[in-house]
Design a protein around this motif. Structure first.
Motif, PDB file in Angstrom:
ATOM      1  N   SER A  69       0.728   3.997  -2.952  1.00 32.39           N
ATOM      2  CA  SER A  69       0.293   5.356  -2.651  1.00 32.39           C
ATOM      3  C   SER A  69       1.389   6.376  -2.900  1.00 32.39           C
ATOM      4  O   SER A  69       1.129   7.463  -3.439  1.00 32.39           O
ATOM      5  CB  SER A  69      -0.196   5.452  -1.205  1.00 32.39           C
ATOM      6  OG  SER A  69       0.839   5.101  -0.303  1.00 32.39           O
ATOM      7  N   SER A  70       2.634   6.042  -2.545  1.00 31.92           N
ATOM      8  CA  SER A  70       3.728   7.003  -2.754  1.00 31.92           C
ATOM      9  C   SER A  70       3.986   7.231  -4.240  1.00 31.92           C
ATOM     10  O   SER A  70       4.212   8.369  -4.661  1.00 31.92           O
ATOM     11  CB  SER A  70       5.000   6.504  -2.067  1.00 31.92           C
ATOM     12  OG  SER A  70       5.460   5.298  -2.657  1.00 31.92           O
ATOM     13  N   ARG A  71       3.927   6.179  -5.034  1.00 36.79           N
ATOM     14  CA  ARG A  71       4.155   6.347  -6.472  1.00 36.79           C
ATOM     15  C   ARG A  71       2.955   7.003  -7.155  1.00 36.79           C
ATOM     16  O   ARG A  71       3.118   7.747  -8.114  1.00 36.79           O
ATOM     17  CB  ARG A  71       4.460   4.991  -7.120  1.00 36.79           C
ATOM     18  CG  ARG A  71       5.672   4.278  -6.515  1.00 36.79           C
ATOM     19  CD  ARG A  71       6.913   5.150  -6.498  1.00 36.79           C
ATOM     20  NE  ARG A  71       7.961   4.608  -5.652  1.00 36.79           N
ATOM     21  CZ  ARG A  71       9.015   3.916  -6.109  1.00 36.79           C
ATOM     22  NH1 ARG A  71       9.146   3.689  -7.393  1.00 36.79           N
ATOM     23  NH2 ARG A  71       9.924   3.464  -5.272  1.00 36.79           N
ATOM     24  N   TRP A  72       1.745   6.712  -6.644  1.00 35.10           N
ATOM     25  CA  TRP A  72       0.569   7.334  -7.238  1.00 35.10           C
ATOM     26  C   TRP A  72       0.554   8.840  -6.990  1.00 35.10           C
ATOM     27  O   TRP A  72       0.219   9.635  -7.870  1.00 35.10           O
ATOM     28  CB  TRP A  72      -0.702   6.703  -6.657  1.00 35.10           C
ATOM     29  CG  TRP A  72      -1.964   7.308  -7.201  1.00 35.10           C
ATOM     30  CD1 TRP A  72      -2.738   8.280  -6.639  1.00 35.10           C
ATOM     31  CD2 TRP A  72      -2.589   6.979  -8.449  1.00 35.10           C
ATOM     32  NE1 TRP A  72      -3.809   8.571  -7.446  1.00 35.10           N
ATOM     33  CE2 TRP A  72      -3.730   7.800  -8.570  1.00 35.10           C
ATOM     34  CE3 TRP A  72      -2.283   6.091  -9.478  1.00 35.10           C
ATOM     35  CZ2 TRP A  72      -4.582   7.750  -9.667  1.00 35.10           C
ATOM     36  CZ3 TRP A  72      -3.126   6.026 -10.570  1.00 35.10           C
ATOM     37  CH2 TRP A  72      -4.255   6.841 -10.664  1.00 35.10           C
ATOM     38  N   LYS A  73       0.966   9.256  -5.797  1.00 33.24           N
ATOM     39  CA  LYS A  73       0.999  10.683  -5.491  1.00 33.24           C
ATOM     40  C   LYS A  73       2.007  11.414  -6.359  1.00 33.24           C
ATOM     41  O   LYS A  73       1.908  12.614  -6.574  1.00 33.24           O
ATOM     42  CB  LYS A  73       1.319  10.886  -4.011  1.00 33.24           C
ATOM     43  CG  LYS A  73       0.186  10.458  -3.083  1.00 33.24           C
ATOM     44  CD  LYS A  73       0.569  10.565  -1.629  1.00 33.24           C
ATOM     45  CE  LYS A  73      -0.562  10.094  -0.729  1.00 33.24           C
ATOM     46  NZ  LYS A  73      -0.205  10.133   0.711  1.00 33.24           N
ATOM     47  N   GLY A  74       2.994  10.667  -6.873  1.00 35.67           N
ATOM     48  CA  GLY A  74       3.963  11.282  -7.775  1.00 35.67           C
ATOM     49  C   GLY A  74       3.416  11.528  -9.157  1.00 35.67           C
ATOM     50  O   GLY A  74       4.003  12.284  -9.946  1.00 35.67           O
ATOM     51  N   THR A  97      -5.169   0.127  -3.618  1.00 33.34           N
ATOM     52  CA  THR A  97      -4.362  -0.986  -3.116  1.00 33.34           C
ATOM     53  C   THR A  97      -5.148  -2.289  -3.155  1.00 33.34           C
ATOM     54  O   THR A  97      -4.609  -3.335  -3.521  1.00 33.34           O
ATOM     55  CB  THR A  97      -3.895  -0.702  -1.679  1.00 33.34           C
ATOM     56  OG1 THR A  97      -3.138   0.515  -1.645  1.00 33.34           O
ATOM     57  CG2 THR A  97      -3.021  -1.839  -1.166  1.00 33.34           C
ATOM     58  N   GLU A 113       1.330  13.466 -10.654  1.00 31.23           N
ATOM     59  CA  GLU A 113       0.560  14.684 -10.389  1.00 31.23           C
ATOM     60  C   GLU A 113      -0.498  14.951 -11.444  1.00 31.23           C
ATOM     61  O   GLU A 113      -1.625  15.335 -11.151  1.00 31.23           O
ATOM     62  CB  GLU A 113       1.506  15.881 -10.276  1.00 31.23           C
ATOM     63  CG  GLU A 113       2.449  15.783  -9.073  1.00 31.23           C
ATOM     64  CD  GLU A 113       3.327  16.996  -8.940  1.00 31.23           C
ATOM     65  OE1 GLU A 113       3.201  17.898  -9.796  1.00 31.23           O
ATOM     66  OE2 GLU A 113       4.122  17.050  -7.990  1.00 31.23           O
ATOM     67  N   SER A 171      -3.195  12.209 -10.699  1.00 32.38           N
ATOM     68  CA  SER A 171      -3.837  12.261  -9.389  1.00 32.38           C
ATOM     69  C   SER A 171      -4.633  13.549  -9.204  1.00 32.38           C
ATOM     70  O   SER A 171      -5.588  13.580  -8.438  1.00 32.38           O
ATOM     71  CB  SER A 171      -2.782  12.140  -8.285  1.00 32.38           C
ATOM     72  OG  SER A 171      -1.816  13.166  -8.386  1.00 32.38           O
ATOM     73  N   HIS A 203       0.833  -1.205   0.000  1.00 29.64           N
ATOM     74  CA  HIS A 203       0.000   0.000   0.000  1.00 29.64           C
ATOM     75  C   HIS A 203       0.870   1.259   0.000  1.00 29.64           C
ATOM     76  O   HIS A 203       0.583   2.217  -0.726  1.00 29.64           O
ATOM     77  CB  HIS A 203      -0.910   0.003   1.219  1.00 29.64           C
ATOM     78  CG  HIS A 203      -1.588   1.320   1.460  1.00 29.64           C
ATOM     79  ND1 HIS A 203      -2.602   1.793   0.658  1.00 29.64           N
ATOM     80  CD2 HIS A 203      -1.367   2.278   2.410  1.00 29.64           C
ATOM     81  CE1 HIS A 203      -2.990   2.985   1.100  1.00 29.64           C
ATOM     82  NE2 HIS A 203      -2.261   3.284   2.162  1.00 29.64           N
ATOM     83  N   SER A 204       1.920   1.259   0.792  1.00 31.39           N
ATOM     84  CA  SER A 204       2.799   2.426   0.864  1.00 31.39           C
ATOM     85  C   SER A 204       3.478   2.686  -0.467  1.00 31.39           C
ATOM     86  O   SER A 204       3.605   3.840  -0.902  1.00 31.39           O
ATOM     87  CB  SER A 204       3.847   2.221   1.962  1.00 31.39           C
ATOM     88  OG  SER A 204       3.232   2.073   3.229  1.00 31.39           O
ATOM     89  N   VAL A 205       3.926   1.619  -1.134  1.00 31.63           N
ATOM     90  CA  VAL A 205       4.575   1.773  -2.439  1.00 31.63           C
ATOM     91  C   VAL A 205       3.580   2.317  -3.455  1.00 31.63           C
ATOM     92  O   VAL A 205       3.887   3.262  -4.200  1.00 31.63           O
ATOM     93  CB  VAL A 205       5.145   0.416  -2.922  1.00 31.63           C
ATOM     94  CG1 VAL A 205       5.599   0.513  -4.375  1.00 31.63           C
ATOM     95  CG2 VAL A 205       6.296  -0.018  -2.029  1.00 31.63           C
TER      96      VAL A 205
END
Length: 327
Positions: free
Chosen positions: A88-93, A109, A95, A98, A84-86
């Motif tokens: 979410s962090s890549r999805w927020k990138g 996730t 821009e 998102s 989930h962290s991977v």
């Protein structure tokens, strides 16, 4: 469908996550005295094995099972959270993407982990039983199928499932292992843009390797002799081969259905059935020899005929023609 513009992970990073998730599941089993097995140096032999001593801690001891189930649960939850962290962090990138969509990252996730049930596509759950037509016929000959004379709900369901070994083999084991090796590890490779073939035939190798540590238990239980070592090597190689082949099957089900539940059900079913006993069944029921062989062959043919047509879900997230443009 929630996709990234470019693969958010590299293949090297996917390999690293594969190693981390596998090691994170297996290594904790040896880090504490509660999960670690122990074998006394002086043991009384029983046949070609050895008797369990009061100070020993073996794999099927209830206390060991409880500790290991706790460890497996924590490791599985950690792997899911890391995934989930991977994501979410890549999805927020992303821009440009998102900002255009309001995305619930936990839903995203869940999609990657295959936490989706396709209620309108039940045939995917029948592919594995078809492969086991031969063993099922053997159970039929022995009156061991549900509602036959030698089958009772109390013995075959309550007695098996509602015990510590049963809870491990039929509940926690299938759920945790499929979430780690199918959901999390395949998600990592999919995020790296890996091909379906790579995900089907590479990811199960670590699943098979995760069972290699059972060889240590076999070596100790059979007396730490040269013969015990030979037995451990043979049994470990067999288990590695069998679990890897089974992993191919489960990875295929996961990718085609985009759901972790078909491989979970297949895992539980196979644990109930055990390894096919063709040679033993031919000895037990010699008058049915040709029928047994025919059912084993029929199961393989039925599996080949249905593994493609019965497993693909509508709008499958993982299995589509132009995979290179969806991650």
């Amino acid at each position: 469908m929630h996709v990234f513009a470019t693969p958010p992970l590299s293949i090297s990073e996917a390999h690293l996550l594969n190693i981390v998730f596998t090691a994170g599941y297996v290594l904790p089993l040896y880090l504490t005295k509660y999960t670690r097995l122990s074998f006394s140096h002086s043991a009384v032999k029983a046949g070609d094995g050895r008797l369990k001593q009061p100070s020993d801690r073996w794999r099927d001891d209830p206390a060991v099972i409880r500790a290991r189930l706790t460890s497996a649960t924590i490791s599985t939850l950690a792997a899911c959270y890391i995934t989930h962290s991977v994501v979410s962090s890549r999805w927020k990138g992303e821009e440009s993407v998102s900002n255009a969509f309001c995305i619930n990252l936990w839903d995203l996730t869940s999609l990657r982990l295959g936490l989706i049930v396709h209620w309108n596509e039940p045939l995917v759950y029948l592919v594995t039983p078809l492969l086991f037509l031969g063993p099922l016929y053997g159970h039929f000959l022995g009156s061991g199928l549900p509602f036959m004379s030698k089958w009772t709900f109390k013995e075959q369901v309550v007695g098996k499932v509602f015990s510590w070994t049963g809870f491990r083999n039929y509940v926690v084991g299938p759920i945790s292992e499929e979430l780690v090796w199918r959901s999390c590890i395949i998600a990592a490779y999919h995020l790296a843009g890996a091909s379906n073939l790579l995900m089907i035939f590479l990811t199960p190798i670590s699943f098979g390797a995760a069972h290699l540590h059972h060889g240590w238990e076999t070596y100790n239980k059979f007396g730490r002799t040269r013969q015990a070592l030979q037995r451990a090597i043979v049994m470990t190689l067999f288990q590695f081969t069998y679990t890897t082949l089974f992993g191919f099957h489960c990875a295929y089900l996961f990718l085609r259905s985009s759901s972790v539940f078909p491989p979970m059900i297949a895992h539980t079913f196979c644990n109930f059935m055990g390894v096919p006993q063709l040679q033993e069944e031919l000895k037990w029921y010699p008058s049915h020899r040709r029928y047994i062989q025919a059912m084993y062959m029929g199961g393989i043919v039925a599996y080949i005929c249905t593994m493609y047509s019965w497993t693909l879900a509508d709008n499958s997230f993982f299995w589509f023609a132009n995979q290179s443009k969806a991650w």
